[in-house]
Motif scaffolding. Structure first.
Motif, PDB file in Angstrom:
ATOM      1  N   PRO A  35      40.587  -2.024   9.126  1.00 42.75           N
ATOM      2  CA  PRO A  35      40.852  -2.948  10.227  1.00 42.75           C
ATOM      3  C   PRO A  35      42.209  -2.675  10.883  1.00 42.75           C
ATOM      4  N   PHE A  36      42.371  -3.205  12.085  1.00 42.40           N
ATOM      5  CA  PHE A  36      43.694  -3.185  12.693  1.00 42.40           C
ATOM      6  C   PHE A  36      44.599  -4.044  11.820  1.00 42.40           C
ATOM      7  N   ILE A  37      45.851  -3.619  11.644  1.00 49.39           N
ATOM      8  CA  ILE A  37      46.773  -4.360  10.778  1.00 49.39           C
ATOM      9  C   ILE A  37      47.942  -4.964  11.550  1.00 49.39           C
ATOM     10  N   SER A  38      48.092  -4.594  12.815  1.00 45.72           N
ATOM     11  CA  SER A  38      49.119  -5.217  13.653  1.00 45.72           C
ATOM     12  C   SER A  38      48.785  -4.953  15.110  1.00 45.72           C
ATOM     13  N   GLY A  39      49.486  -5.666  15.986  1.00 47.06           N
ATOM     14  CA  GLY A  39      49.274  -5.532  17.415  1.00 47.06           C
ATOM     15  C   GLY A  39      48.378  -6.620  17.957  1.00 47.06           C
ATOM     16  N   THR A  40      48.162  -6.571  19.264  1.00 40.14           N
ATOM     17  CA  THR A  40      47.386  -7.612  19.933  1.00 40.14           C
ATOM     18  C   THR A  40      46.396  -7.022  20.929  1.00 40.14           C
ATOM     19  N   ILE A  41      45.356  -7.812  21.195  1.00 39.97           N
ATOM     20  CA  ILE A  41      44.434  -7.554  22.294  1.00 39.97           C
ATOM     21  C   ILE A  41      44.349  -8.837  23.102  1.00 39.97           C
ATOM     22  N   ALA A  42      44.630  -8.733  24.388  1.00 41.52           N
ATOM     23  CA  ALA A  42      44.440  -9.862  25.305  1.00 41.52           C
ATOM     24  C   ALA A  42      43.119  -9.610  26.024  1.00 41.52           C
ATOM     25  N   TYR A  43      42.153 -10.496  25.824  1.00 38.16           N
ATOM     26  CA  TYR A  43      40.806 -10.341  26.381  1.00 38.16           C
ATOM     27  C   TYR A  43      40.521 -11.514  27.297  1.00 38.16           C
ATOM     28  N   THR A  44      40.129 -11.219  28.538  1.00 41.08           N
ATOM     29  CA  THR A  44      39.820 -12.277  29.499  1.00 41.08           C
ATOM     30  C   THR A  44      38.394 -12.110  29.989  1.00 41.08           C
ATOM     31  N   PRO A  45      37.491 -13.024  29.585  1.00 39.57           N
ATOM     32  CA  PRO A  45      36.106 -12.962  30.049  1.00 39.57           C
ATOM     33  C   PRO A  45      35.932 -13.764  31.343  1.00 39.57           C
ATOM     34  N   GLY A  46      35.658 -13.070  32.443  1.00 39.54           N
ATOM     35  CA  GLY A  46      35.433 -13.742  33.720  1.00 39.54           C
ATOM     36  C   GLY A  46      36.611 -14.597  34.128  1.00 39.54           C
ATOM     37  N   SER A  57      38.297  -2.609  31.292  1.00 39.39           N
ATOM     38  CA  SER A  57      37.671  -3.638  32.127  1.00 39.39           C
ATOM     39  C   SER A  57      36.218  -3.243  32.361  1.00 39.39           C
ATOM     40  N   GLY A  58      35.459  -4.199  32.857  1.00 38.57           N
ATOM     41  CA  GLY A  58      34.068  -3.909  33.148  1.00 38.57           C
ATOM     42  C   GLY A  58      33.291  -5.160  33.478  1.00 38.57           C
ATOM     43  N   THR A  59      31.960  -5.045  33.357  1.00 42.37           N
ATOM     44  CA  THR A  59      31.058  -6.174  33.589  1.00 42.37           C
ATOM     45  C   THR A  59      30.010  -6.198  32.490  1.00 42.37           C
ATOM     46  N   ASN A  60      29.558  -7.420  32.155  1.00 38.25           N
ATOM     47  CA  ASN A  60      28.471  -7.530  31.187  1.00 38.25           C
ATOM     48  C   ASN A  60      27.139  -7.502  31.936  1.00 38.25           C
ATOM     49  N   ALA A  61      26.028  -7.589  31.205  1.00 34.58           N
ATOM     50  CA  ALA A  61      24.698  -7.465  31.816  1.00 34.58           C
ATOM     51  C   ALA A  61      24.389  -8.595  32.799  1.00 34.58           C
ATOM     52  N   GLN A  62      25.110  -9.711  32.692  1.00 33.46           N
ATOM     53  CA  GLN A  62      24.913 -10.821  33.620  1.00 33.46           C
ATOM     54  C   GLN A  62      25.824 -10.711  34.848  1.00 33.46           C
ATOM     55  N   GLY A  63      26.602  -9.645  34.933  1.00 27.00           N
ATOM     56  CA  GLY A  63      27.469  -9.427  36.083  1.00 27.00           C
ATOM     57  C   GLY A  63      28.849 -10.059  35.967  1.00 27.00           C
ATOM     58  N   GLU A  64      29.166 -10.651  34.807  1.00 24.65           N
ATOM     59  CA  GLU A  64      30.482 -11.259  34.609  1.00 24.65           C
ATOM     60  C   GLU A  64      31.507 -10.167  34.281  1.00 24.65           C
ATOM     61  N   THR A  65      32.654 -10.223  34.924  1.00 25.84           N
ATOM     62  CA  THR A  65      33.694  -9.231  34.667  1.00 25.84           C
ATOM     63  C   THR A  65      34.516  -9.612  33.448  1.00 25.84           C
ATOM     64  N   TYR A  66      35.197  -8.629  32.885  1.00 27.51           N
ATOM     65  CA  TYR A  66      36.120  -8.878  31.784  1.00 27.51           C
ATOM     66  C   TYR A  66      37.242  -7.853  31.868  1.00 27.51           C
ATOM     67  N   THR A  67      38.377  -8.214  31.272  1.00 25.42           N
ATOM     68  CA  THR A  67      39.498  -7.292  31.153  1.00 25.42           C
ATOM     69  C   THR A  67      40.078  -7.426  29.752  1.00 25.42           C
TER      70      THR A  67
END
Length: 144
Positions: free
Chosen positions: A101-112, A68-78
């Motif tokens: 490259p990754f060959i299997s699995g998932t990433i769940a990304y939530t921007p703000g 998790s974190g924040t981008n330069a504009q202050g928007e959070t992400y997980t």
């Protein structure tokens, strides 16, 4: 390594807290906690015991964890990685033979506050194909 999992694979615990101050203003932050597992510890071409170096060019690793974190504009992400596998013997691009490259699995990304993006790398085929699902819409993508 942090130890062996029940299947006798080597595992590592990885955590980080990074903060970057951007010259033009804004601060980027990133924090993660994840595990890395050498899934082919029993393959003697890859791993030959504690007193020998791991042959990473033959390695298959699995990642699980969150960031998790924040981008330069202050928007959070997980983001959450689930059973994300990289096979270092897989190199499907003739233009980029050192990319694995990754060959299997998932990433769940939530921007703000926007919809989550689920990136699915498939079920283990050595290719550059993946899907991204946003708000129920599935997009086929080709990794570069």
């Amino acid at each position: 390594p942090t130890g062996m999992n029940p299947g006798t694979n080597l595992t590592w615990a990885i955590s980080a807290n990074v903060s970057i101050v951007k010259a033009g203003g804004g601060t980027i932050t990133w924090s993660c906690n994840r595990t890395k597992e050498l899934t082919n510890t029993s393959d003697t071409l890859c791993y030959r015991g504690q007193n020998r170096a791991i042959n990473w060019s033959m390695a298959k690793v699995k990642l699980n964890g969150s960031a998790s974190g924040t981008n330069a504009q202050g928007e959070t992400y997980t983001s959450v990685a689930t059973d994300l596998v990289r096979d270092f013997t897989c190199s499907p691009s003739a233009l980029h033979p050192h990319r694995h490259p990754f060959i299997s699995g998932t990433i769940a990304y939530t921007p703000g506050s926007r919809h989550s993006r689920l990136i699915n790398y498939g079920s283990g085929t050595c290719d550059l194909a993946a899907t991204v699902t946003i708000n129920g819409n599935v997009y086929n993508i080709t990794l570069q």
